[in-house]
Structures are given as structure tokens and as C-alpha cells.
Design an enzyme around this catalytic site. Structure first.
Site, mmCIF file in Angstrom:
data_model
loop_
_atom_site.group_PDB
_atom_site.id
_atom_site.type_symbol
_atom_site.label_atom_id
_atom_site.label_comp_id
_atom_site.label_asym_id
_atom_site.label_seq_id
_atom_site.Cartn_x
_atom_site.Cartn_y
_atom_site.Cartn_z
ATOM 1 N N HIS A 82 21.710 -1.479 -1.760
ATOM 2 C CA HIS A 82 20.327 -1.886 -1.483
ATOM 3 C C HIS A 82 20.265 -3.261 -0.826
ATOM 4 C CE1 HIS A 82 20.352 -3.763 -5.645
ATOM 5 N NE2 HIS A 82 19.598 -4.664 -5.029
ATOM 6 N N ASP A 217 25.814 1.988 -6.206
ATOM 7 C CA ASP A 217 25.041 1.018 -5.417
ATOM 8 C C ASP A 217 25.960 -0.052 -4.823
ATOM 9 O OD1 ASP A 217 23.117 -0.587 -4.314
ATOM 10 O OD2 ASP A 217 21.905 -0.768 -6.130
ATOM 11 N N SER A 645 21.687 -9.226 -7.639
ATOM 12 C CA SER A 645 22.109 -7.978 -7.014
ATOM 13 C C SER A 645 23.338 -8.242 -6.147
ATOM 14 C CB SER A 645 20.991 -7.404 -6.145
ATOM 15 O OG SER A 645 19.936 -6.933 -6.937
#
Length: 710
Positions: A82, A217, A645
Site C-alpha cells: 500500500h 502487504d 507502515s
């Protein structure tokens, strides 16, 4: 049996006590004692040493927002899927959709450049409080801000740095301390590999903020440098960057209570708010924002369920709306479950018992937060109305356009930018559906908002049924909905529409939706915006004082500064959770769980055939664990937030064991009140990452670059 249970309880108690405040530590000031008590084998200098190679040389801020880490001696970068999503998308075409199909360069010649993407290394950190606060003792307000800014400028000018370096000076502890960060920025960053979205975004909306999770991810990039290994603009002559340090990758099995730490750039936390502030968030502003999005989501869902075209058109918007809606619900539940307000009150009483002067500060903060509360509540409703009504978003854009045009600021560049923004909204805009959303959330707003904040005649909007009829009638004569038969239909004839700006502005001023939005915005600016800002200035000054008093009074507590997108270390243990009565989550998920969720053709839970074949044939290679399956995701008690992240999760020896990408819903209140019983960060297991690269992508040339710890 009793002895075993008591030992387990004692271990849990010790771990919980050691982590009772969480922690996002400046790397030069980590809580090394606690880290070693929890199992860390390396030293704080191994993590961050400005004089020699250390783990800090393998951790970068990726493209200004996420974190990434170097995993080979040739500058290979690992971050979240992402985080790389926009760059993967920019290389996609209808004929070659990399988001759908994935991308894997066959060699370095096949790696794809990404203009504008940067990575930042932090090479040094120094506390510079004395320099920055010099001469500020008797200043306040604007005078204080000006002096601090002047001191920052003077400090920066006095430092000797390389041409490719910059210095960022950041406040910590609400401005009680200042730190200078030396940054090196590399600008040639190339896409190396990414799994398809069916792996990288598996379970995208439904599983967001949720555990158990089964998402791969991750994506991969590479840093390029000039022939001297220094930062350079993109050039075909650049060579792969040689790092001072890269992370070895461990594929050892994980056990519950293994030590782990996360190194990255967390965005924003507010751990030191007074009880009154947390109470207002929990009981007023979060519920208000949740209520608006409840209505928007339910209205969208009603049509998405019966109309496949709408489901496709609104999938992305629905996900955006649901993202923080789900986060805020978890935050409220977590604050209540962790008894956050009462804990804060008890802590404040303890501080007062040691330093009675603190009572005055807390009383003043309570008074200011109570004064600000009605304005903050109105701001929460207002901002959510604008965000969740595309019709009002469009009206706002045109309203700004009118003002800019009349001020002589609409040049060709600004018009092109406006057209692009409008086109982005109109491509997925259903005027009739959005009219329903707008009518319903305006009814909520009119019923929940104090009369003194309502624009003239807005009290008539309390009836939802009346609003639906009103919005339908207004929409039929409004330019911005794109529903008229006028040749100047903005949705379809944008170039023609902007050809005569004078006439356009005259027509827009008569538009009923723009007039409605104008009244809405003007009322907000007059009744709320300035009041919130003025009171927040007072609160910020008191919060700075309160922070200083906490640090001076509570000598038993080791304080860390709130996150502010600077480099931090957080630590914890691999651990499952027991978030609710009779609900227990394990700490690890596996490929079998991916298959359990598989729904052929579904936009969230479809899977590539090759991954299914690898599962069916059990072709796992060295990436299976003791269960015989491939581990996918795992949880731990690391204190993380947005910006983390892509952060590396490391073991006791500094080896990479996972890639941080989310938090568990029940613990999203960790931005305000960390509680180790409930707060869990979610990571992709390195075994799954390597399994996808090796077995799924057949990119063994990348595996060969890495140092694998077996």
C-alpha cells in the site's frame, strides 16, 4: 499445575508492567534497560550510532510518508504494497495492469524509475533545546514563535553539511525540547517487484484494522546512486546504492513472547493529553464523526448491494469512508475498555499529591477543553459533512474557484489542476445517490448541532424526508451535479465550460447548491473556526506546561515524546490477544487461512491460480514453519501508528522477521492510550514475503541478493 499457572501469570504481569506506557523512542534515547529485560541481545549503539554503521543505516522514510528498509548490499528496499501502490499504479496500463497482475523485474535492467519518489536516511540526531529556546524565557504567543523560528534558522545556517543533506529541527514534548535531524535524500528509486493486489491487498476493506489477517502487504524498490554512491537525480548511468548496513532476514520460527522491535517513522500520537481531552474524544468528537459515516456508508451500501455497477463505481470511495470509521469505532471501544479516562484521572491525582501546583494547570486545561468542546463538536460534524458529501465537495471546489477567479489567481496551471480534481470526482459520481447521502447527513447535522451554529434556515433540514425532496429539486437545477441537459454540463464538457470563465462564475454564483454550501461554510467560519483556533493556542501553551510538570514530577517514569513523523524505536513481544470475553486470538496466521477466505472472483478475496497451486501441492520449500504451513501474518505488542507502515520488525539480534502494516482494531486507541492487553501491531511474516518472491514470482535472483538467517 498451580505453579505453572502462577509462573505464566507472573511473566505476563512483568511484561505488562514493562510496557505499561508503550513507547516511540528517539533512537538516541531508547529504553535500553527495558529492551534487554524483555530479551534484546544487541546494544542501543547497534541500533543507532552516528559514527559508524548501525541498523539506522538500513531504515529510510519512503516517499515522505511510509517507512522502508534495505535488505541487500545492492540497495534493495522492502516496504508495504500500500506504500508503493501509487507507483505500481503509475506503471500500469489497460494492457498491462501491474496492480492486477503484479510486477517482477527479471534483472536490474528491468527495474522501473519513479520520478519524484525519494527516500530519506537519518544520519545523526542531536538535542538542540538550548540553541532553539535561547532568549525565549519571557516571550509568548507570536513573539515566542518568531524567536524560535529565528533560532532554528540560525542553527541550521551554522551547521556544516553536504550539498545532498538537509537539517530538520523538530519540537518534542510539546515544545519543551528540540532535536535536529540530519537527513540524506536519495532521488533515484526504481520499482523492482510487487505481488498482485490479490496478495498485496488480500481482504482489503473487510479485513482492514482486523485480526486474524492474511495479507501479503509488501513491495520492493531499489535505491540508485551516482558512481560515488552519493544521491543523484535519475540517470541511466546511476548504479545500485551500496548501503552502510542492510538487514539480514530471519526465517526462524516465531514463538509467543519472542522479543521484537519496530524501527520507523510513526506519524502522530497524543499520549500525554489530560483526562478531560480524552473524555471529549471518546464521548463527543469520535462518536459524531462515526455517526456521519454510519449514515453515508449505510446509504451507499443499500444501492451497492442491488446494483453491481454502483458496487464497482463506489468500491474505492466506500473503502475510504470505512477506513477511519472503523478505526474510530475501535478507538472508542478501546478507550472505554482500557478505562483510559479513569486511569488519566488517577495519574493526575498522583501528580498533584507530589506537586500541588499541577492542580492549577489541570483545572485550566479542563476549563479550556470545556470551552472548546461545543466548537470542536461542531467542527467534527462540519468536516465530516463536507468529506462525505461529494455534492458539497464539488460545491466547495467551485466556491473556492469563484473566490480565486475574482482575486485574479486562476492561471492556466490552477485551472488544469481544478479540472483534474473535478474529473477525479465526476468519474465515480452518482448525483442521485449522493443527493440521498447529503440529505440524510444534513438532517443529522441539523438535529445534532446547536442552533447558534446553524446557518439561516438550516433548522428546516431536520426532516430527512423533506431533505430528500429538496435535494432532488435543487439537484435538477444545479450545474455541479452534472444532471442538467445544458451544453455547459460540467461533468461532460469541462473544457467548453471553462472557456468563458466570466460567464461561468456568474452562473455558478446563481447555483442553488453553491449558495447552500456558501452559507454552510460562512456560518462555520464565523461561529467556529476562529474560536477553535484561539482556544487551541491557549490549550497548547497549557499542554506544554503540563508536559514539563509531568516530567519534573514523575521521576519513576521514563518519558518518550509523542510521534511526529521522526525516526523512532518501539518494542514488545510476539503475542496473541484476548480482546473480549471468550474471544482469544493466536499470534500467527498461515496460508491455510488465506485459502479459507478465498472467494473466486471477489474483489477482496480472490486469489491467483499459481498461489492456489502452490498451496494444493504444498510446494513451500524452506518457508514452512513447524506446523508444515507457511506463516503469513503475526501480531506483537509493539506501539505503532500511521507512518510505521513498511517499518521493519526485528528480532533480538537485529534480524528482519516481519514487515509492519496495520494494527488490530481493538487496540487502535494506542494513539491516545497504549494498553498492552489490547494493543497489537500486525506484520507480514518474512517467510511469506520470501515464499512469494521465490515460489510464486520465481524471482530467485532477488533471494540470492539477500542474507537469509536460517
Amino acid at each position: 499445575m498451580k505453579r505453572i499457572l502462577l509462573s505464566a501469570f507472573a511473566l505476563s504481569t512483568v511484561m505488562t508492567f514493562a510496557q505499561q506506557y508503550g513507547g516511540m523512542w528517539i533512537p538516541t534515547e531508547v529504553n535500553e534497560k527495558e529492551m534487554k529485560e524483555l530479551g534484546m541481545k544487541i546494544s542501543a549503539k547497534d541500533i543507532f550510532d552516528p559514527t559508524k554503521a548501525s541498523i539506522k543505516d538500513a531504515v529510510v522514510q519512503f516517499d515522505g510518508g511510509c517507512t522502508a528498509e534495505i535488505i541487500s548490499g545492492k540497495g534493495l528496499l522492502l516496504t508495504n504494497h500500500h506504500c508503493g501502490y501509487d507507483n505500481i499504479q503509475s506503471h500500469s496500463t489497460v494492457e498491462n495492469d501491474l496492480l492486477t497482475n503484479g510486477f517482477w523485474a527479471k534483472d536490474m535492467n528491468g527495474e522501473l524509475p519513479n520520478p519524484g519518489v525519494t527516500v530519506d536516511f537519518i544520519t545523526d540526531i542531536k538535542e538542540v533545546t538550548k540553541d532553539i529556546l535561547a532568549g525565549t524565557d519571557n516571550l509568548s504567543g507570536a513573539d515566542l514563535s518568531k524567536k524560535i523560528n529565528d533560532n532554528i534558522d540560525a542553527y541550521k545556517k551554522a551547521q556544516k553539511i553536504e550539498s545532498y543533506q538537509t537539517i530538520s529541527v523538530r519540537p518534542m514534548y510539546y515544545g519543551n525540547k528540540y532535536y535536529a535531524f540530519v537527513i540524506e535524500t536519495y532521488k533515484d528509486i526504481r520499482l523492482v517487484g510487487a505481488p498482485p493486489s490479490s496478495i498485496g491487498k488480500y481482504g482489503s476493506d473487510t479485513d482492514n484494522w482486523v485480526w486474524p489477517r492474511h495479507t501479503g502487504d509488501f513491495s520492493m524498490f531499489r535505491i540508485y546512486a551516482d558512481k560515488n554512491n552519493k544521491p543523484a537525480e535519475y540517470s541511466k548511468d546511476n548504479i545500485p546504492y551500496t548501503p552502510k548496513h542492510f538487514l539480514p532476514i530471519s526465517i526462524k520460527d516465531k514463538k509467543e513472547d519472542d522479543f521484537t522491535f519496530v524501527f520507523g517513522f510513526p506519524g502522530r500520537t497524543t499520549e500525554y493529553l489530560p483526562a478531560i481531552a480524552v473524555e471529549k474524544i471518546m464521548l463527543e468528537t469520535d462518536p459524531a464523526m462515526i455517526a456521519v459515516r454510519d449514515i453515508a456508508l449505510k446509504t451507499l451500501d443499500e444501492k451497492m448491494r442491488v446494483d453491481p455497477a454502483t458496487k464497482i463505481k463506489y468500491a474505492s470511495k466506500y473503502a475510504r469512508v470505512a477506513n477511519y470509521w472503523k478505526k474510530w469505532i475501535g478507538e472508542v471501544e478501546g478507550l472505554k475498555k482500557s478505562n483510559a479516562v479513569e486511569k488519566k484521572k488517577q495519574y493526575e491525582q498522583m501528580l498533584i499529591s507530589k506537586n500541588p501546583g499541577i492542580k492549577t494547570t489541570i483545572d485550566q486545561l479542563t476549563q479550556k477543553y470545556n470551552e472548546q468542546a461545543p466548537y470542536n463538536l461542531h467542527r467534527a460534524y462540519y468536516s465530516e459533512i463536507v468529506r462525505n458529501s461529494d455534492t458539497f465537495t464539488l460545491a466547495g471546489l467551485f466556491n473556492n474557484y469563484i473566490q480565486s477567479y475574482e482575486a485574479g489567481k486562476m492561471d492556466a496551471k490552477n485551472i488544469d489542476a481544478l479540472k483534474a480534481r473535478l474529473a477525479d470526482i465526476y468519474k465515480d459520481y452518482d448525483a442521485e445517490l449522493d443527493a440521498k447521502v447529503t440529505a440524510k447527513i444534513l438532517a443529522l447535522y441539523a438535529n445534532k448541532t446547536e442552533a447558534k451554529f446553524l446557518p439561516k434556515d438550516f433548522d428546516q433540514l431536520k426532516n430527512e424526508t423533506r431533505n430528500l425532496g429538496m435535494m432532488d429539486n435543487v439537484s435538477k437545477i444545479s450545474m455541479i451535479t452534472g444532471r442538467t441537459k445544458d451544453d455547459n454540463n460540467v461533468a461532460k464538457n469541462m473544457d467548453k465550460l471553462f472557456a468563458d470563465q466570466k460567464t461561468l462564475v456568474e452562473n455558478l454564483k446563481k447555483d442553488p447548491l453553491i449558495q447552500m454550501f456558501g452559507a454552510f461554510k460562512t456560518s462555520y467560519l464565523e461561529t467556529t473556526d476562529k474560536q477553535v483556533t484561539a482556544l487551541q493556542t491557549d490549550i497548547d501553551a497549557l499542554q506544554k506546561k503540563f508536559m514539563a510538570q509531568q516530567m519534573e514530577t514523575d521521576k519513576d517514569r521514563k518519558f518518550f515524546p509523542d510521534a511526529n513523523s521522526t525516526l523512532r524505536v518501539t518494542y514488545g513481544k510476539v503475542r496473541g490477544s484476548n480482546p473480549r470475553d471468550a474471544v482469544t486470538y493466536g499470534y500467527q496466521t498461515h496460508l491455510a487461512g488465506v485459502m479459507e477466505k478465498y472467494i473466486p472472483g471477489d474483489y477482496e478475496f480472490d486469489l491467483p491460480k499459481k498461489l492456489i497451486n502452490l498451496y494444493n501441492t504444498k510446494d513451500y520449500g524452506i518457508y514452512k514453519d513447524k506446523t508444515g504451513d507457511v506463516p503469513v501474518n503475526f501480531t506483537a505488542t509493539n506501539h505503532t501508528t500511521g507512518g510505521n507502515s513498511g517499518s521493519p520488525a526485528l528480532d533480538a539480534n537485529g534480524n528482519l522477521i516481519g514487515l509492519n502494516f496495520d494494527r488490530q482494531w481493538e487496540g487502535t486507541m494506542s494513539d491516545i492510550n497504549y494498553d498492552p492487553r489490547l494493543c497489537r501491531n500486525i506484520m507480514v511474516d518474512t517467510k511469506y514475503i520470501l515464499f512469494v518472491i521465490d515460489k510464486y514470482a520465481d524471482a530467485k535472483w532477488l533471494i540470492n541478493e539477500m542474507k537469509i538467517v536460517k
